[in-house]
Design a protein around this motif. Structure first.
Motif, PDB file in Angstrom:
ATOM      1  N   GLY A  25      14.700 161.765 -20.468  1.00 29.49           N
ATOM      2  CA  GLY A  25      14.994 160.368 -20.933  1.00 29.49           C
ATOM      3  C   GLY A  25      15.157 159.152 -19.736  1.00 29.49           C
ATOM      4  O   GLY A  25      15.058 157.967 -19.872  1.00 29.49           O
ATOM      5  N   SER A  26      15.561 159.573 -18.552  1.00 24.97           N
ATOM      6  CA  SER A  26      15.934 158.787 -17.451  1.00 24.97           C
ATOM      7  C   SER A  26      14.729 158.727 -16.370  1.00 24.97           C
ATOM      8  O   SER A  26      14.032 159.698 -16.217  1.00 24.97           O
ATOM      9  N   ALA A  27      14.572 157.347 -15.836  1.00 27.80           N
ATOM     10  CA  ALA A  27      13.400 157.254 -14.839  1.00 27.80           C
ATOM     11  C   ALA A  27      14.124 157.818 -13.377  1.00 27.80           C
ATOM     12  O   ALA A  27      15.407 157.728 -13.200  1.00 27.80           O
ATOM     13  N   LEU A  28      13.231 158.075 -12.605  1.00 22.56           N
ATOM     14  CA  LEU A  28      13.680 158.672 -11.089  1.00 22.56           C
ATOM     15  C   LEU A  28      13.227 157.504 -10.400  1.00 22.56           C
ATOM     16  O   LEU A  28      12.133 157.004 -10.277  1.00 22.56           O
ATOM     17  N   HIS A  29      14.293 156.787  -9.578  1.00 21.92           N
ATOM     18  CA  HIS A  29      14.041 155.504  -8.842  1.00 21.92           C
ATOM     19  C   HIS A  29      13.564 156.030  -7.306  1.00 21.92           C
ATOM     20  O   HIS A  29      14.709 156.712  -6.793  1.00 21.92           O
ATOM     21  N   VAL A  30      12.879 155.371  -6.834  1.00 18.32           N
ATOM     22  CA  VAL A  30      12.444 155.237  -5.516  1.00 18.32           C
ATOM     23  C   VAL A  30      13.508 154.396  -4.500  1.00 18.32           C
ATOM     24  O   VAL A  30      13.268 153.002  -4.782  1.00 18.32           O
ATOM     25  N   PRO A  31      14.456 154.849  -3.710  1.00 19.31           N
ATOM     26  CA  PRO A  31      15.362 153.746  -3.175  1.00 19.31           C
ATOM     27  C   PRO A  31      14.640 152.933  -2.038  1.00 19.31           C
ATOM     28  O   PRO A  31      13.662 153.539  -1.278  1.00 19.31           O
ATOM     29  N   GLY A  32      15.219 151.923  -1.727  1.00 12.88           N
ATOM     30  CA  GLY A  32      15.023 150.933  -0.514  1.00 12.88           C
ATOM     31  C   GLY A  32      13.630 150.513  -0.373  1.00 12.88           C
ATOM     32  O   GLY A  32      12.764 150.318  -1.364  1.00 12.88           O
ATOM     33  N   GLU A  33      13.256 150.104   0.786  1.00 12.71           N
ATOM     34  CA  GLU A  33      12.116 149.415   1.128  1.00 12.71           C
ATOM     35  C   GLU A  33      11.378 150.188   1.956  1.00 12.71           C
ATOM     36  O   GLU A  33      11.707 151.166   2.630  1.00 12.71           O
ATOM     37  N   LEU A  34       9.931 149.837   2.198  1.00 15.67           N
ATOM     38  CA  LEU A  34       9.122 150.598   3.069  1.00 15.67           C
ATOM     39  C   LEU A  34       9.469 150.108   4.443  1.00 15.67           C
ATOM     40  O   LEU A  34       9.405 148.769   4.608  1.00 15.67           O
ATOM     41  N   ALA A  35       9.102 150.815   5.625  1.00 19.78           N
ATOM     42  CA  ALA A  35       9.706 150.125   6.892  1.00 19.78           C
ATOM     43  C   ALA A  35       8.586 150.858   7.843  1.00 19.78           C
ATOM     44  O   ALA A  35       8.242 152.051   7.601  1.00 19.78           O
ATOM     45  N   SER A 163      -4.951 157.235   1.911  1.00 24.26           N
ATOM     46  CA  SER A 163      -4.147 158.429   2.736  1.00 24.26           C
ATOM     47  C   SER A 163      -3.419 159.108   1.546  1.00 24.26           C
ATOM     48  O   SER A 163      -2.697 158.454   0.533  1.00 24.26           O
ATOM     49  N   GLY A 164      -3.219 160.432   1.627  1.00 25.60           N
ATOM     50  CA  GLY A 164      -2.642 161.192   0.773  1.00 25.60           C
ATOM     51  C   GLY A 164      -1.608 161.996   1.615  1.00 25.60           C
ATOM     52  O   GLY A 164      -1.857 162.460   2.555  1.00 25.60           O
ATOM     53  N   ILE A 165      -0.269 161.996   1.038  1.00 23.94           N
ATOM     54  CA  ILE A 165       0.758 162.966   1.856  1.00 23.94           C
ATOM     55  C   ILE A 165       1.399 163.705   0.780  1.00 23.94           C
ATOM     56  O   ILE A 165       1.703 163.507  -0.385  1.00 23.94           O
ATOM     57  N   SER A 166       1.532 165.042   1.154  1.00 16.22           N
ATOM     58  CA  SER A 166       2.162 166.274   0.131  1.00 16.22           C
ATOM     59  C   SER A 166       3.471 166.785   0.872  1.00 16.22           C
ATOM     60  O   SER A 166       3.367 166.984   2.180  1.00 16.22           O
ATOM     61  N   LEU A 167       4.359 166.724   0.158  1.00 19.95           N
ATOM     62  CA  LEU A 167       5.775 167.547   0.323  1.00 19.95           C
ATOM     63  C   LEU A 167       6.148 168.482  -0.341  1.00 19.95           C
ATOM     64  O   LEU A 167       6.092 168.187  -1.695  1.00 19.95           O
ATOM     65  N   THR A 168       6.762 169.606   0.020  1.00 18.69           N
ATOM     66  CA  THR A 168       7.117 170.626  -0.820  1.00 18.69           C
ATOM     67  C   THR A 168       8.410 171.146  -0.725  1.00 18.69           C
ATOM     68  O   THR A 168       9.025 171.300   0.337  1.00 18.69           O
ATOM     69  N   ASP A 169       9.120 171.264  -1.971  1.00 12.23           N
ATOM     70  CA  ASP A 169      10.621 171.510  -1.841  1.00 12.23           C
ATOM     71  C   ASP A 169      10.935 172.327  -3.047  1.00 12.23           C
ATOM     72  O   ASP A 169      10.345 172.421  -3.794  1.00 12.23           O
ATOM     73  N   LEU A 170      12.151 172.803  -3.156  1.00 10.11           N
ATOM     74  CA  LEU A 170      12.893 173.298  -4.260  1.00 10.11           C
ATOM     75  C   LEU A 170      12.845 172.554  -5.569  1.00 10.11           C
ATOM     76  O   LEU A 170      12.850 172.650  -6.643  1.00 10.11           O
ATOM     77  N   ARG A 178      10.710 158.742  -1.353  1.00 10.43           N
ATOM     78  CA  ARG A 178      10.453 157.392  -0.368  1.00 10.43           C
ATOM     79  C   ARG A 178       9.830 158.082   0.912  1.00 10.43           C
ATOM     80  O   ARG A 178       8.830 157.191   1.499  1.00 10.43           O
ATOM     81  N   GLU A 179      10.191 159.242   1.123  1.00 10.60           N
ATOM     82  CA  GLU A 179       9.513 159.790   2.603  1.00 10.60           C
ATOM     83  C   GLU A 179       7.887 159.819   2.196  1.00 10.60           C
ATOM     84  O   GLU A 179       7.157 159.428   3.207  1.00 10.60           O
ATOM     85  N   ALA A 180       7.549 160.423   1.251  1.00 13.18           N
ATOM     86  CA  ALA A 180       5.961 160.417   0.916  1.00 13.18           C
ATOM     87  C   ALA A 180       5.509 159.178   0.927  1.00 13.18           C
ATOM     88  O   ALA A 180       4.556 159.248   1.427  1.00 13.18           O
ATOM     89  N   LEU A 181       6.209 158.388  -0.002  1.00 13.60           N
ATOM     90  CA  LEU A 181       5.401 157.181   0.223  1.00 13.60           C
ATOM     91  C   LEU A 181       5.455 156.355   1.276  1.00 13.60           C
ATOM     92  O   LEU A 181       4.188 155.801   1.387  1.00 13.60           O
ATOM     93  N   MET A 182       6.461 156.343   1.965  1.00 17.52           N
ATOM     94  CA  MET A 182       6.581 155.733   3.343  1.00 17.52           C
ATOM     95  C   MET A 182       5.370 156.265   4.177  1.00 17.52           C
ATOM     96  O   MET A 182       4.951 155.480   4.927  1.00 17.52           O
ATOM     97  N   SER A 183       5.113 157.569   4.423  1.00 15.01           N
ATOM     98  CA  SER A 183       4.265 158.121   5.212  1.00 15.01           C
ATOM     99  C   SER A 183       2.963 157.565   4.773  1.00 15.01           C
ATOM    100  O   SER A 183       2.103 157.333   5.733  1.00 15.01           O
ATOM    101  N   ALA A 184       2.617 157.806   3.518  1.00 16.31           N
ATOM    102  CA  ALA A 184       1.144 157.461   2.886  1.00 16.31           C
ATOM    103  C   ALA A 184       1.172 155.982   3.304  1.00 16.31           C
ATOM    104  O   ALA A 184      -0.217 155.773   3.938  1.00 16.31           O
ATOM    105  N   ALA A 185       1.855 155.118   2.870  1.00 20.99           N
ATOM    106  CA  ALA A 185       1.784 153.423   3.181  1.00 20.99           C
ATOM    107  C   ALA A 185       1.567 153.493   5.036  1.00 20.99           C
ATOM    108  O   ALA A 185       0.786 152.383   5.040  1.00 20.99           O
ATOM    109  N   ASN A 186       2.513 153.808   5.705  1.00 18.47           N
ATOM    110  CA  ASN A 186       2.226 153.813   7.000  1.00 18.47           C
ATOM    111  C   ASN A 186       0.914 154.035   7.496  1.00 18.47           C
ATOM    112  O   ASN A 186       0.379 153.863   8.167  1.00 18.47           O
TER     113      ASN A 186
END
Length: 206
Positions: A25-35, A163-170, A178-186
């Motif tokens: 039921g809860s949204a997942l928020h991306v923090p901060g701004e792109l830089a 641009s597309g970026i993929s990250l893998t974690d548990l 934010r890291e994935a979005l910022m990498s693709a945006a930059n």
């Protein structure tokens, strides 16, 4: 025997149901701004050569930019993708020693600069999904079309970049989104600026 089995099942299923109810039921928020990545600033001498105005972007309701498919919840960013991508493109041009300034879409005085750079953010999304095992893949995609026009150009110059970026974690985390979005945006901003430089729409200061 049946009661013991039922109690064991309840001990296992109960916490899972609670966690699922909370997560779904809860949204997942991306923090901060792109830089832009931290680096030494280049100096562009002379009068502004290009003005980068706010890019257009058709936002989804409530700032939704993707989905966590594993937990069935939206991914939300409260920033403005059109302004953020214009900031990044202007930043890359400045790093390339192009005298570029930022303005709002309808700002006064933008027409006095030789080249006006506008744009359309066509895709700006980040999604997360489990890949059959224990890993969760976070995928960000950014697609941008920039248009440069002005009295010094023979006609409008349009460049499209994706641009597309993929990250893998548990598991997925807000910081990883934010890291994935910022990498693709930059990556998109850098490629858009490179194409404008190659087309000689803008040039670095001597």
């Amino acid at each position: 025997m049946v009661k013991r089995a039922f109690r064991t099942l309840l001990l296992f299923v109960g916490p899972c149901l609670v966690l699922s109810a909370c997560a779904a039921g809860s949204a997942l928020h991306v923090p901060g701004e792109l830089a832009r990545p931290a680096r030494a600033a280049a100096t562009a001498a002379g009068a502004p050569q290009a003005v980068v105005v706010d890019f257009s972007y058709t936002a989804a309701p409530d700032g939704v930019i993707g989905r966590d498919f594993d937990r069935a919840r939206p991914i939300v960013w409260k920033g403005a993708p059109g302004k953020a991508m214009a900031d990044l493109v202007a930043g890359v041009l400045a790093e390339s020693r192009v005298a570029a300034v930022r303005r709002g879409a309808n700002a006064q005085g933008a027409g006095t600069v030789p080249v006006r750079v506008s744009g359309v953010v066509r895709r700006f999304e980040v999604n997360a999904r489990r890949t059959g095992g224990l890993s969760v893949v976070t995928e960000a995609t950014v697609s941008l079309t920039v248009t440069a026009e002005g009295p010094g150009l023979s006609g409008p110059s349009e460049q499209s970049v994706t641009s597309g970026i993929s990250l893998t974690d548990l598991f997925v985390t807000p910081d990883e989104l934010r890291e994935a979005l910022m990498s693709a945006a930059n990556a998109v901003a850098e490629e858009a600026a490179r194409k404008m430089l190659e087309a000689k729409v803008v040039s670095p200061s001597p």
